[in-house]
Design a protein around this motif. Structure first.
Motif, PDB file in Angstrom:
ATOM      1  N   GLY A  31      58.352 -50.514 -25.812  1.00 13.43           N
ATOM      2  CA  GLY A  31      58.187 -51.312 -26.803  1.00 13.43           C
ATOM      3  C   GLY A  31      59.393 -52.370 -26.845  1.00 13.43           C
ATOM      4  O   GLY A  31      60.450 -51.972 -26.431  1.00 13.43           O
ATOM      5  N   ASP A  32      59.388 -53.400 -27.836  1.00 14.53           N
ATOM      6  CA  ASP A  32      60.415 -54.211 -27.807  1.00 14.53           C
ATOM      7  C   ASP A  32      61.668 -53.850 -28.263  1.00 14.53           C
ATOM      8  O   ASP A  32      62.729 -53.971 -28.043  1.00 14.53           O
ATOM      9  CB  ASP A  32      60.228 -55.380 -28.969  1.00 14.53           C
ATOM     10  N   LYS A  33      61.586 -52.499 -29.022  1.00 16.09           N
ATOM     11  CA  LYS A  33      62.807 -51.768 -29.596  1.00 16.09           C
ATOM     12  C   LYS A  33      63.190 -50.401 -29.361  1.00 16.09           C
ATOM     13  O   LYS A  33      63.828 -49.796 -29.519  1.00 16.09           O
ATOM     14  CB  LYS A  33      62.707 -51.795 -31.179  1.00 16.09           C
ATOM     15  N   ASP A  34      62.603 -50.259 -27.987  1.00 16.69           N
ATOM     16  CA  ASP A  34      62.547 -48.971 -27.066  1.00 16.69           C
ATOM     17  C   ASP A  34      63.484 -48.731 -26.095  1.00 16.69           C
ATOM     18  O   ASP A  34      63.827 -49.970 -25.577  1.00 16.69           O
ATOM     19  CB  ASP A  34      61.137 -48.647 -26.773  1.00 16.69           C
ATOM     20  N   VAL A  35      63.937 -47.525 -25.903  1.00 17.02           N
ATOM     21  CA  VAL A  35      64.876 -47.292 -24.858  1.00 17.02           C
ATOM     22  C   VAL A  35      63.987 -46.232 -23.879  1.00 17.02           C
ATOM     23  O   VAL A  35      63.677 -45.215 -24.298  1.00 17.02           O
ATOM     24  CB  VAL A  35      66.180 -46.806 -25.367  1.00 17.02           C
ATOM     25  N   GLY A  72      70.127 -37.903 -21.050  1.00 19.76           N
ATOM     26  CA  GLY A  72      70.131 -38.616 -19.834  1.00 19.76           C
ATOM     27  C   GLY A  72      70.456 -39.989 -19.551  1.00 19.76           C
ATOM     28  O   GLY A  72      71.564 -40.217 -20.622  1.00 19.76           O
ATOM     29  N   THR A  73      70.268 -40.805 -18.692  1.00 19.49           N
ATOM     30  CA  THR A  73      70.652 -42.225 -18.726  1.00 19.49           C
ATOM     31  C   THR A  73      69.637 -43.242 -19.033  1.00 19.49           C
ATOM     32  O   THR A  73      68.340 -42.893 -18.852  1.00 19.49           O
ATOM     33  CB  THR A  73      71.182 -42.412 -17.292  1.00 19.49           C
ATOM     34  N   VAL A  74      70.056 -44.403 -19.582  1.00 13.39           N
ATOM     35  CA  VAL A  74      69.061 -45.480 -20.007  1.00 13.39           C
ATOM     36  C   VAL A  74      68.588 -46.310 -18.825  1.00 13.39           C
ATOM     37  O   VAL A  74      69.134 -46.550 -18.066  1.00 13.39           O
ATOM     38  CB  VAL A  74      69.826 -46.379 -21.033  1.00 13.39           C
ATOM     39  N   GLU A  75      67.486 -46.117 -18.610  1.00 14.89           N
ATOM     40  CA  GLU A  75      66.694 -46.694 -17.618  1.00 14.89           C
ATOM     41  C   GLU A  75      66.393 -48.148 -17.658  1.00 14.89           C
ATOM     42  O   GLU A  75      66.283 -49.078 -16.865  1.00 14.89           O
ATOM     43  CB  GLU A  75      65.391 -45.972 -16.945  1.00 14.89           C
ATOM     44  N   ALA A  76      65.836 -48.460 -18.815  1.00 11.98           N
ATOM     45  CA  ALA A  76      65.630 -49.939 -19.328  1.00 11.98           C
ATOM     46  C   ALA A  76      65.358 -49.898 -20.798  1.00 11.98           C
ATOM     47  O   ALA A  76      65.389 -48.740 -21.464  1.00 11.98           O
ATOM     48  CB  ALA A  76      64.131 -50.251 -18.894  1.00 11.98           C
ATOM     49  N   VAL A  77      65.702 -51.123 -21.410  1.00 12.16           N
ATOM     50  CA  VAL A  77      65.585 -51.377 -22.763  1.00 12.16           C
ATOM     51  C   VAL A  77      64.548 -52.464 -23.080  1.00 12.16           C
ATOM     52  O   VAL A  77      64.450 -53.406 -22.372  1.00 12.16           O
ATOM     53  CB  VAL A  77      67.101 -51.675 -23.213  1.00 12.16           C
ATOM     54  N   GLY A  78      64.026 -52.351 -24.447  1.00 15.99           N
ATOM     55  CA  GLY A  78      63.262 -53.528 -24.833  1.00 15.99           C
ATOM     56  C   GLY A  78      64.270 -54.652 -25.113  1.00 15.99           C
ATOM     57  O   GLY A  78      65.496 -54.655 -25.188  1.00 15.99           O
ATOM     58  N   LYS A  79      63.378 -55.940 -25.445  1.00 15.79           N
ATOM     59  CA  LYS A  79      63.945 -56.976 -25.529  1.00 15.79           C
ATOM     60  C   LYS A  79      64.793 -57.214 -26.775  1.00 15.79           C
ATOM     61  O   LYS A  79      65.828 -57.956 -26.824  1.00 15.79           O
ATOM     62  CB  LYS A  79      63.112 -58.333 -25.205  1.00 15.79           C
ATOM     63  N   HIS A  80      64.361 -56.486 -27.806  1.00 11.46           N
ATOM     64  CA  HIS A  80      65.158 -56.577 -28.944  1.00 11.46           C
ATOM     65  C   HIS A  80      66.102 -55.290 -29.109  1.00 11.46           C
ATOM     66  O   HIS A  80      66.588 -55.095 -30.266  1.00 11.46           O
ATOM     67  CB  HIS A  80      64.163 -56.708 -30.192  1.00 11.46           C
ATOM     68  N   VAL A  81      66.593 -54.521 -28.195  1.00 12.52           N
ATOM     69  CA  VAL A  81      67.585 -53.433 -28.294  1.00 12.52           C
ATOM     70  C   VAL A  81      68.834 -54.153 -28.286  1.00 12.52           C
ATOM     71  O   VAL A  81      69.208 -54.880 -27.285  1.00 12.52           O
ATOM     72  CB  VAL A  81      67.193 -52.419 -27.170  1.00 12.52           C
ATOM     73  N   HIS A  82      69.655 -53.556 -29.160  1.00  6.23           N
ATOM     74  CA  HIS A  82      70.999 -53.975 -29.182  1.00  6.23           C
ATOM     75  C   HIS A  82      71.943 -52.626 -29.067  1.00  6.23           C
ATOM     76  O   HIS A  82      73.198 -52.810 -28.883  1.00  6.23           O
ATOM     77  CB  HIS A  82      71.364 -54.892 -30.341  1.00  6.23           C
ATOM     78  N   ARG A  83      71.545 -51.455 -29.416  1.00  8.42           N
ATOM     79  CA  ARG A  83      72.575 -50.493 -29.470  1.00  8.42           C
ATOM     80  C   ARG A  83      72.756 -49.809 -27.972  1.00  8.42           C
ATOM     81  O   ARG A  83      73.883 -49.230 -27.777  1.00  8.42           O
ATOM     82  CB  ARG A  83      71.943 -49.301 -30.320  1.00  8.42           C
ATOM     83  N   PHE A  84      72.061 -50.138 -26.939  1.00 12.69           N
ATOM     84  CA  PHE A  84      72.166 -49.469 -25.639  1.00 12.69           C
ATOM     85  C   PHE A  84      71.845 -50.530 -24.553  1.00 12.69           C
ATOM     86  O   PHE A  84      71.242 -51.458 -24.705  1.00 12.69           O
ATOM     87  CB  PHE A  84      71.401 -48.197 -25.570  1.00 12.69           C
ATOM     88  N   LYS A  85      72.377 -50.008 -23.295  1.00 13.98           N
ATOM     89  CA  LYS A  85      72.179 -50.981 -22.138  1.00 13.98           C
ATOM     90  C   LYS A  85      71.893 -49.748 -21.136  1.00 13.98           C
ATOM     91  O   LYS A  85      72.076 -48.638 -21.015  1.00 13.98           O
ATOM     92  CB  LYS A  85      73.007 -51.895 -21.880  1.00 13.98           C
ATOM     93  N   TYR A 126      62.056 -44.032 -26.387  1.00 17.06           N
ATOM     94  CA  TYR A 126      62.569 -43.665 -28.098  1.00 17.06           C
ATOM     95  C   TYR A 126      63.069 -44.899 -28.756  1.00 17.06           C
ATOM     96  O   TYR A 126      63.653 -46.003 -27.786  1.00 17.06           O
ATOM     97  CB  TYR A 126      63.539 -42.604 -28.137  1.00 17.06           C
ATOM     98  N   ASP A 127      62.535 -45.123 -29.734  1.00 22.27           N
ATOM     99  CA  ASP A 127      63.397 -46.103 -30.752  1.00 22.27           C
ATOM    100  C   ASP A 127      64.871 -46.341 -30.526  1.00 22.27           C
ATOM    101  O   ASP A 127      65.271 -45.021 -30.498  1.00 22.27           O
ATOM    102  CB  ASP A 127      62.920 -46.183 -32.169  1.00 22.27           C
ATOM    103  N   GLU A 128      65.596 -47.211 -30.389  1.00 23.52           N
ATOM    104  CA  GLU A 128      66.769 -47.145 -30.050  1.00 23.52           C
ATOM    105  C   GLU A 128      67.517 -46.593 -31.424  1.00 23.52           C
ATOM    106  O   GLU A 128      68.671 -46.173 -31.214  1.00 23.52           O
ATOM    107  CB  GLU A 128      67.487 -48.680 -29.972  1.00 23.52           C
ATOM    108  N   GLN A 129      66.965 -46.383 -32.439  1.00 18.60           N
ATOM    109  CA  GLN A 129      67.545 -45.725 -33.609  1.00 18.60           C
ATOM    110  C   GLN A 129      67.596 -44.464 -33.367  1.00 18.60           C
ATOM    111  O   GLN A 129      68.363 -43.465 -34.284  1.00 18.60           O
ATOM    112  CB  GLN A 129      67.010 -46.101 -34.901  1.00 18.60           C
TER     113      GLN A 129
END
Length: 347
Positions: A31-35, A72-85, A126-129
């Motif tokens: 989703g847009d806010k998912d990691v 684990g490691t972040v593989e991709a982020v949604g377009k509105h995620v700001h906490r992780f890359k 997961y939601d970035e939060q």
């Protein structure tokens, strides 16, 4: 990135045979806010075992991916995620909606591995939060040990604002499970003194190597609560992490100091005791007894800063299982063959 993954699910509550492996489960949609997290490590808790045995008292759903604890490691982020890359190292938060303050009626139902898919798989969204950065001094197995046991121990010692752990306090821990060992480590880092209980001489030596000042063998000393109080010079223990439940609570009450805190975090000794203490026992011992269900993201981040600052290393059992061996890992833990956190490596 593959289109499918290996993933375990909970297919019932009659035992570990209800743990089912799917070799071609879909990768979660983002989703847009998912990691999207590529898991490298997970760890088991007593909670994971009793879910499959129909003994867990909190929210759960059939078909859920088990295990709250994943790193684990972040593989991709949604377009509105700001906490992780992409590339960040992260850990799952136990109750996804418990960001700060107290639990509420909704956040208590958002447990990873209970109602929200957990870490016994290769990829999770997961939601970035609902994620925290992994401490820089830990590897993925060590990081995966923090979600439930680490944060529960931290909450037990620091979660009651009016009675946080202070240097010079006495802390009592029970056994050699993950929560208890984390409590020993956190207490010693804070300048507190620790009394630990255990069932064997070998485990006693290990507890001392992690910093326990005094160790009582509860098999040799059935009245270990009074013994613990004597070890404090009769003052009593300020913080007790009660993991045994009704069968050990009476002894915890004998050990507690005036205005001390008993944090109930489990019932490893069974849910029913022969003679369960009453509310009057809290009054007669002038203490606080509180139930603890892990902790918030704010507490998690606070704990991680302390882990980095003190270079605290979680204690991981020498036997590490592969993802495909999860069912064997459950049985190994149920048979109490582990010391510290039991981890699963995920490739």
């Amino acid at each position: 990135m593959p289109s499918t993954q290996k993933q375990w699910t909970v297919g019932g509550t009659s035992g570990f045979d209800d743990l089912k492996l799917n070799d071609s489960a879909p990768i979660p949609e983002l989703g847009d806010k998912d990691v999207l997290v590529k898991f490298h490590g997970a760890s088991l808790n007593y909670r994971d075992l009793i879910i499959l045995k129909g003994m867990y008292p909190f929210a759960q759903r059939e078909g859920v991916v088990p295990a709250s604890d994943g790193a684990g490691t972040v593989e991709a982020v949604g377009k509105h995620v700001h906490r992780f890359k992409k590339g960040d190292k992260v850990i799952t938060l136990f109750n996804q909606a418990h960001l700060a303050g107290s639990l509420d009626g909704y956040s208590v139902t958002t447990g990873v591995g209970g109602t929200i898919d957990g870490a016994l798989r290769q990829y999770g969204a997961y939601d970035e939060q609902g994620l925290v950065p992994m401490p820089s001094n830990l590897n993925f197995l060590e990081g995966a040990s923090l979600t439930c046991a680490g944060l529960t121990a931290w909450n037990g010692l620091y979660g009651l604002e009016s009675r946080k752990l202070m240097p010079g306090d006495w802390v009592l821990t029970q056994g050699t499970g993950g929560v208890s060992i984390f409590a020993v480590q956190f207490a010693k880092a804070a300048g507190a003194k620790v009394i630990a209980t255990t069932s064997s001489k070998d485990k006693a030596e290990k507890l001392k190597s992690f910093g326990a000042d005094e160790v009582i063998n509860y098999k040799d000393d059935s009245n270990w609560g009074e013994t613990a109080k004597k070890l404090t010079g009769g003052r009593g223990v300020q913080h007790i992490l009660e993991v045994g439940g009704p069968n050990t609570m009476a002894q915890s009450l004998k050990a507690i100091s005036i205005d001390g805190v008993i944090s109930i975090i489990g019932f490893l000794g069974g849910a029913k005791g022969e003679k369960q203490p009453s509310f009057m026992d809290c009054l007669s011992n002038i203490c606080t007894v509180r139930g603890v269900l892990v902790g918030s993201r704010m507490q998690f981040e606070e704990m991680n800063r302390a882990i980095e600052a003190n270079n605290i290393k979680p204690v991981i059992d020498e036997k590490v299982f592969k993802l495909e061996e999860a069912k064997e890992a459950y049985q190994y833990m149920w048979d109490q063959k582990h010391f510290g956190k039991l981890c699963i490596s995920i490739e």
